[in-house]
Design a protein around this motif. Structure first.
Motif, PDB file in Angstrom:
ATOM      1  N   THR A   1       0.802  -1.220   0.000  1.00  0.00           N
ATOM      2  CA  THR A   1       0.000   0.000   0.000  1.00  0.00           C
ATOM      3  C   THR A   1       0.838   1.274   0.000  1.00  0.00           C
ATOM      4  O   THR A   1       0.341   2.341  -0.348  1.00  0.00           O
ATOM      5  N   ASN A   2       2.099   1.186   0.435  1.00  0.00           N
ATOM      6  CA  ASN A   2       2.962   2.369   0.412  1.00  0.00           C
ATOM      7  C   ASN A   2       4.428   1.965   0.414  1.00  0.00           C
ATOM      8  O   ASN A   2       4.768   0.832   0.736  1.00  0.00           O
ATOM      9  N   PHE A   3       5.259   2.922   0.062  1.00  0.00           N
ATOM     10  CA  PHE A   3       6.705   2.720   0.060  1.00  0.00           C
ATOM     11  C   PHE A   3       7.373   4.082   0.123  1.00  0.00           C
ATOM     12  O   PHE A   3       6.752   5.105  -0.174  1.00  0.00           O
ATOM     13  N   ASN A   4       8.629   4.090   0.523  1.00  0.00           N
ATOM     14  CA  ASN A   4       9.384   5.342   0.546  1.00  0.00           C
ATOM     15  C   ASN A   4      10.318   5.394  -0.664  1.00  0.00           C
ATOM     16  O   ASN A   4      10.647   4.372  -1.256  1.00  0.00           O
ATOM     17  N   ILE A   5      10.717   6.592  -1.048  1.00  0.00           N
ATOM     18  CA  ILE A   5      11.698   6.763  -2.120  1.00  0.00           C
ATOM     19  C   ILE A   5      13.062   6.910  -1.458  1.00  0.00           C
ATOM     20  O   ILE A   5      13.308   7.881  -0.735  1.00  0.00           O
TER      21      ILE A   5
ATOM     22  N   CYS B   1      -4.293   4.310 -14.341  1.00  0.00           N
ATOM     23  CA  CYS B   1      -4.205   4.495 -12.893  1.00  0.00           C
ATOM     24  C   CYS B   1      -5.396   5.191 -12.268  1.00  0.00           C
ATOM     25  O   CYS B   1      -5.576   5.103 -11.065  1.00  0.00           O
ATOM     26  N   GLY B   2      -6.180   5.897 -13.040  1.00  0.00           N
ATOM     27  CA  GLY B   2      -7.303   6.618 -12.459  1.00  0.00           C
ATOM     28  C   GLY B   2      -6.864   7.611 -11.408  1.00  0.00           C
ATOM     29  O   GLY B   2      -7.456   7.700 -10.337  1.00  0.00           O
ATOM     30  N   ILE B   3      -5.817   8.356 -11.685  1.00  0.00           N
ATOM     31  CA  ILE B   3      -5.245   9.303 -10.721  1.00  0.00           C
ATOM     32  C   ILE B   3      -6.276  10.385 -10.384  1.00  0.00           C
ATOM     33  O   ILE B   3      -6.834  11.024 -11.260  1.00  0.00           O
TER      34      ILE B   3
ATOM     35  N   ASP C   1      -2.676   0.789 -10.957  1.00  0.00           N
ATOM     36  CA  ASP C   1      -2.775   1.142  -9.540  1.00  0.00           C
ATOM     37  C   ASP C   1      -3.836   2.227  -9.396  1.00  0.00           C
ATOM     38  O   ASP C   1      -3.878   3.168 -10.177  1.00  0.00           O
ATOM     39  N   ASP C   2      -4.686   2.105  -8.423  1.00  0.00           N
ATOM     40  CA  ASP C   2      -5.750   3.076  -8.199  1.00  0.00           C
ATOM     41  C   ASP C   2      -5.204   4.206  -7.326  1.00  0.00           C
ATOM     42  O   ASP C   2      -5.448   4.254  -6.124  1.00  0.00           O
ATOM     43  N   LEU C   3      -4.447   5.112  -7.947  1.00  0.00           N
ATOM     44  CA  LEU C   3      -3.736   6.146  -7.217  1.00  0.00           C
ATOM     45  C   LEU C   3      -4.631   7.319  -6.840  1.00  0.00           C
ATOM     46  O   LEU C   3      -5.445   7.779  -7.637  1.00  0.00           O
ATOM     47  N   ASN C   4      -4.445   7.812  -5.621  1.00  0.00           N
ATOM     48  CA  ASN C   4      -5.140   9.013  -5.165  1.00  0.00           C
ATOM     49  C   ASN C   4      -4.340  10.260  -5.494  1.00  0.00           C
ATOM     50  O   ASN C   4      -4.861  11.209  -6.051  1.00  0.00           O
TER      51      ASN C   4
ATOM     52  N   ASN D   1      -0.093  -3.213 -10.627  1.00  0.00           N
ATOM     53  CA  ASN D   1      -1.134  -3.999  -9.939  1.00  0.00           C
ATOM     54  C   ASN D   1      -0.888  -4.142  -8.435  1.00  0.00           C
ATOM     55  O   ASN D   1      -1.031  -5.221  -7.866  1.00  0.00           O
ATOM     56  N   THR D   2      -0.526  -3.038  -7.783  1.00  0.00           N
ATOM     57  CA  THR D   2      -0.415  -3.037  -6.324  1.00  0.00           C
ATOM     58  C   THR D   2      -1.547  -2.169  -5.782  1.00  0.00           C
ATOM     59  O   THR D   2      -2.372  -1.673  -6.536  1.00  0.00           O
TER      60      THR D   2
END
Length: 93
Positions: A22-26, A82-84, A62-65, A40-41
């Motif tokens: 659901t999340n990650f850091n750069i 992505c449907g951003i 990915d269904d990004l907000n 597909n995450t």
């Protein structure tokens, strides 16, 4: 996923189909996010604000907000399907 700052490359398809992601850091020293790396995450927010190359299909399906891109290079279709909901393009190289 919590990456160590020594990570320079996230390889192609590294997390493809990892639905629990659901999340990650750069990481501080990251240079490249590979082909389909997060495809597909369930990642919802992406903020890339360093000189990073984002390969094709890196975040496909990915269904990004929220997506914030500053000072990065995008390959065609990096965010395909992505449907951003919110997108902020500050500067692309």
């Amino acid at each position: 996923v919590e990456f160590d700052d020594s990570v320079k490359i996230i390889r192609k398809f590294a997390f493809k189909n990892c639905e629990k992601l659901t999340n990650f850091n750069i990481p501080k020293n990251l240079k490249s996010i590979g082909l389909g790396a997060f495809r597909n995450t369930n990642v919802k927010d992406v903020e890339i604000n360093t000189n990073i190359f984002v390969d094709a299909f890196a975040f496909e399906n990915d269904d990004l907000n929220n997506v914030v891109l500053d000072n990065c290079r995008l390959q065609t279709y990096a965010f395909r399907s992505c449907g951003i909901k919110n997108q902020y393009l500050i500067m692309l190289l």
